[in-house]
Design a protein around this motif. Structure first.
Motif, mmCIF file in Angstrom:
data_model
loop_
_atom_site.group_PDB
_atom_site.id
_atom_site.type_symbol
_atom_site.label_atom_id
_atom_site.label_comp_id
_atom_site.label_asym_id
_atom_site.label_seq_id
_atom_site.Cartn_x
_atom_site.Cartn_y
_atom_site.Cartn_z
ATOM 1 N N MET A 50 0.853 -1.192 0.000
ATOM 2 C CA MET A 50 0.000 0.000 0.000
ATOM 3 C C MET A 50 0.887 1.240 0.000
ATOM 4 O O MET A 50 1.661 1.444 0.914
ATOM 5 C CB MET A 50 -0.904 -0.012 1.240
ATOM 6 N N SER A 51 0.780 2.025 -1.032
ATOM 7 C CA SER A 51 1.681 3.169 -1.143
ATOM 8 C C SER A 51 0.935 4.495 -1.231
ATOM 9 O O SER A 51 1.538 5.519 -1.525
ATOM 10 C CB SER A 51 2.581 3.003 -2.366
ATOM 11 N N ASP A 52 -0.383 4.452 -1.032
ATOM 12 C CA ASP A 52 -1.148 5.701 -1.110
ATOM 13 C C ASP A 52 -0.594 6.722 -0.127
ATOM 14 O O ASP A 52 -0.369 6.417 1.054
ATOM 15 C CB ASP A 52 -2.619 5.440 -0.777
ATOM 16 N N LYS A 53 -0.386 7.918 -0.601
ATOM 17 C CA LYS A 53 0.067 9.008 0.262
ATOM 18 C C LYS A 53 -1.169 9.763 0.743
ATOM 19 O O LYS A 53 -1.969 10.246 -0.069
ATOM 20 C CB LYS A 53 1.007 9.944 -0.488
ATOM 21 N N ILE A 54 -1.313 9.824 2.046
ATOM 22 C CA ILE A 54 -2.524 10.379 2.655
ATOM 23 C C ILE A 54 -2.190 11.634 3.451
ATOM 24 O O ILE A 54 -1.258 11.648 4.265
ATOM 25 C CB ILE A 54 -3.187 9.349 3.602
ATOM 26 N N GLY A 55 -2.942 12.693 3.214
ATOM 27 C CA GLY A 55 -2.808 13.928 3.972
ATOM 28 C C GLY A 55 -4.015 14.129 4.870
ATOM 29 O O GLY A 55 -5.153 14.071 4.409
ATOM 30 N N ILE A 56 -3.766 14.316 6.161
ATOM 31 C CA ILE A 56 -4.838 14.490 7.146
ATOM 32 C C ILE A 56 -4.843 15.925 7.636
ATOM 33 O O ILE A 56 -3.801 16.460 8.030
ATOM 34 C CB ILE A 56 -4.640 13.561 8.365
ATOM 35 N N ILE A 57 -5.999 16.551 7.607
ATOM 36 C CA ILE A 57 -6.124 17.890 8.194
ATOM 37 C C ILE A 57 -7.019 17.799 9.416
ATOM 38 O O ILE A 57 -8.074 17.150 9.399
ATOM 39 C CB ILE A 57 -6.677 18.914 7.178
ATOM 40 N N THR A 58 -6.571 18.383 10.511
ATOM 41 C CA THR A 58 -7.356 18.407 11.738
ATOM 42 C C THR A 58 -6.908 19.588 12.587
ATOM 43 O O THR A 58 -5.942 20.273 12.250
ATOM 44 C CB THR A 58 -7.224 17.073 12.510
ATOM 45 N N ILE A 59 -7.617 19.831 13.673
ATOM 46 C CA ILE A 59 -7.289 20.958 14.556
ATOM 47 C C ILE A 59 -5.942 20.716 15.230
ATOM 48 O O ILE A 59 -5.653 19.607 15.689
ATOM 49 C CB ILE A 59 -8.380 21.130 15.636
ATOM 50 N N GLN A 60 -5.112 21.752 15.299
ATOM 51 C CA GLN A 60 -3.831 21.670 15.997
ATOM 52 C C GLN A 60 -3.842 22.592 17.217
ATOM 53 O O GLN A 60 -4.670 23.474 17.334
ATOM 54 C CB GLN A 60 -2.687 22.073 15.074
ATOM 55 N N GLY A 61 -2.888 22.345 18.088
ATOM 56 C CA GLY A 61 -2.749 23.193 19.266
ATOM 57 C C GLY A 61 -2.424 22.373 20.492
ATOM 58 O O GLY A 61 -2.498 21.140 20.483
ATOM 59 N N ASP A 62 -2.057 23.057 21.558
ATOM 60 C CA ASP A 62 -1.687 22.380 22.804
ATOM 61 C C ASP A 62 -2.938 22.025 23.600
ATOM 62 O O ASP A 62 -3.184 22.528 24.704
ATOM 63 C CB ASP A 62 -0.744 23.263 23.625
ATOM 64 N N ASN A 63 -3.725 21.142 23.018
ATOM 65 C CA ASN A 63 -4.972 20.674 23.605
ATOM 66 C C ASN A 63 -4.886 19.148 23.661
ATOM 67 O O ASN A 63 -4.507 18.511 22.672
ATOM 68 C CB ASN A 63 -6.147 21.138 22.734
ATOM 69 N N PRO A 80 -0.833 21.049 -0.993
ATOM 70 C CA PRO A 80 0.073 19.898 -1.018
ATOM 71 C C PRO A 80 -0.553 18.741 -1.791
ATOM 72 O O PRO A 80 -1.774 18.584 -1.815
ATOM 73 C CB PRO A 80 0.224 19.541 0.467
ATOM 74 N N GLU A 81 0.289 17.940 -2.447
ATOM 75 C CA GLU A 81 -0.209 16.853 -3.283
ATOM 76 C C GLU A 81 -0.261 15.530 -2.513
ATOM 77 O O GLU A 81 0.752 15.074 -1.973
ATOM 78 C CB GLU A 81 0.682 16.684 -4.518
ATOM 79 N N TYR A 82 -1.470 14.953 -2.462
ATOM 80 C CA TYR A 82 -1.676 13.639 -1.862
ATOM 81 C C TYR A 82 -2.590 12.821 -2.757
ATOM 82 O O TYR A 82 -3.344 13.370 -3.570
ATOM 83 C CB TYR A 82 -2.321 13.767 -0.477
ATOM 84 N N ASP A 83 -2.512 11.501 -2.595
ATOM 85 C CA ASP A 83 -3.447 10.633 -3.308
ATOM 86 C C ASP A 83 -4.833 10.725 -2.677
ATOM 87 O O ASP A 83 -5.849 10.648 -3.368
ATOM 88 C CB ASP A 83 -2.958 9.180 -3.258
ATOM 89 N N ILE A 84 -4.842 10.881 -1.355
ATOM 90 C CA ILE A 84 -6.094 10.911 -0.596
ATOM 91 C C ILE A 84 -6.000 12.006 0.456
ATOM 92 O O ILE A 84 -4.970 12.163 1.127
ATOM 93 C CB ILE A 84 -6.358 9.555 0.094
ATOM 94 N N TYR A 85 -7.093 12.756 0.610
ATOM 95 C CA TYR A 85 -7.176 13.791 1.651
ATOM 96 C C TYR A 85 -8.223 13.348 2.675
ATOM 97 O O TYR A 85 -9.335 12.956 2.302
ATOM 98 C CB TYR A 85 -7.584 15.132 1.043
ATOM 99 N N ILE A 86 -7.856 13.432 3.947
ATOM 100 C CA ILE A 86 -8.781 13.052 5.017
ATOM 101 C C ILE A 86 -9.047 14.246 5.919
ATOM 102 O O ILE A 86 -8.122 14.876 6.429
ATOM 103 C CB ILE A 86 -8.244 11.878 5.862
ATOM 104 N N SER A 87 -10.332 14.542 6.093
ATOM 105 C CA SER A 87 -10.753 15.511 7.098
ATOM 106 C C SER A 87 -10.896 14.746 8.397
ATOM 107 O O SER A 87 -11.733 13.841 8.510
ATOM 108 C CB SER A 87 -12.099 16.132 6.679
#
Length: 375
Positions: A1-14, A104-111
């Motif tokens: 499995m070589s799919d490149k996945i980009g995940i976006i989520t909330i960041q911070g010291d939480n 940014p370039e990804y094969d799959i984007y995950i929210s």
């Protein structure tokens, strides 16, 4: 499995935000995917919503008062934990415009998960709905949360526009299913929070857990509702009198460090947080992730909710949804302005049944995620 996945989520010291991000990232990479979290944080997202007075107060508190009380210790713990356990993108984006202009370039984007779709949290930053991602790319939502039972009417059209671009949608709460159904005309999947993709053994390895010799009751506060916070304190005190166990506090403001007779872990990092839940005999909390970790670790957990508030104003909808789904309604403790606090010491927990429910939900969630990626 070589799919490149980009995940976006909330960041911070939480705590919750950091731990759910690590959980999803770790799980996907353990399955052989090349997953990384976008190093994205619009630094003006919250600041722009504050008045001039609020900005001054916020800066004085975070940049002056907190540093005087605990120094940089807590911040350093968060940074070290993320560096060790979270794979980040090489690129960094510090504004929503920058991310849109330099996708940014990804094969799959995950929210990802947490309250990533709560309009009060993300404001008008629709990158969390993958607005920045190319139309042709595969888009997946995993355990995304609206953090409330209804969307404001003036946000519905925008949400609908971006949600229609997703190939697969799974939300964290039943209330989220209802919102998506209202917008798109179908019910999406409901899956577990990413922290529940990992079991107690997985977490203890990540945090290098060592059992505590002292028995304690853990209180984890989410400030904002004085009635509920007062109930947390009272329930813990009553349990302490009955058991002789000490009370340990998380989530209180840093100045509680100086309060006589209180054990407040004001500089706890993410690993400290998980380890405190692993070692607790009882937990009293009004936090979603506090509730999730408690049940995942089979703790006797009590979750006070303000019975005087309806679901549109209350903050407890996420915990109530989750507890009812896994069959732990008896952890929900209604409290109100009348000051009556039920005796929780007689409540019994059937974790054989609860664990079976969590495991079934975990299995279905994993199947959804892998099918969404591979399908």
């Amino acid at each position: 499995m070589s799919d490149k996945i980009g995940i976006i989520t909330i960041q911070g010291d939480n705590y919750g935000a950091t731990l759910q991000a690590v959980a999803l990232n770790s799980f996907l990479n353990s399955k052989g995917f090349n997953a990384e979290n976008l190093d994205y944080n619009d630094i003006n997202r919250v600041k722009n919503s504050l008045s001039f007075k609020q900005k001054i107060i916020n800066d004085l508190w975070t940049k002056v008062a907190v540093k005087l009380i605990i120094g940089n210790k807590k911040k350093e713990k968060f940074e070290a934990f993320r560096k060790e356990n979270l794979k980040f993108s090489k690129g960094q984006w510090r504004s929503k415009e920058a991310l849109s202009a330099d996708c940014p370039e990804y094969d799959i984007y995950i929210s990802g998960s947490d309250q990533i779709w709560n309009p009060d949290v993300m404001r008008d930053d629709y990158n969390y709905l993958l607005a920045f991602a190319p139309d042709s790319a595969k888009k997946i939502a995993y355990a995304s949360s609206f953090g409330k039972s209804k969307l404001p009417d003036n946000k519905k059209d925008t949400y609908k526009k971006y949600l229609l671009r997703f190939n697969s949608i799974a939300v964290r709460e039943k209330s989220g299913k209802d919102i998506v159904n209202d917008l798109l005309g179908y019910e999406p999947e409901q899956v577990v929070d990413p922290t529940l993709l990992l079991n107690a053994e997985d977490w203890s390895k990540i945090t290098k857990y060592k059992p505590s010799e002292e028995k304690y009751i853990l209180c984890y506060y989410m400030p904002g509702d004085n009635i509920v916070c007062g109930a947390i304190k009272k329930i813990a005190e009553d349990l302490s009198k009955k058991t002789g166990y000490k009370v340990v506090n998380l989530g209180l403001k840093e100045y509680y460090k100086f309060k006589s007779g209180m054990d407040c872990r004001v500089d706890a990092g993410p690993a400290d947080f998980v380890n405190l839940f692993l070692g607790a005999e009882y937990v009293v909390t009004n936090s979603f992730h506090g509730t999730a970790f408690s049940t995942n670790f089979n703790k006797k957990v009590y979750v006070p909710i303000n019975k005087d508030l309806d679901n549109t104003k209350a903050r407890h909808i996420r915990m109530v949804d989750y507890l009812k789904t896994i069959g732990m309604d008896n952890s929900i403790i209604p409290v109100g302005a009348d000051g009556v606090i039920p005796d929780v010491s007689t409540i019994e927990f059937d974790y054989d049944k609860v664990n079976a429910n969590i495991q079934n939900m975990r299995k279905a969630s994993v199947e959804y995620l892998l099918n969404a990626i591979n399908g």
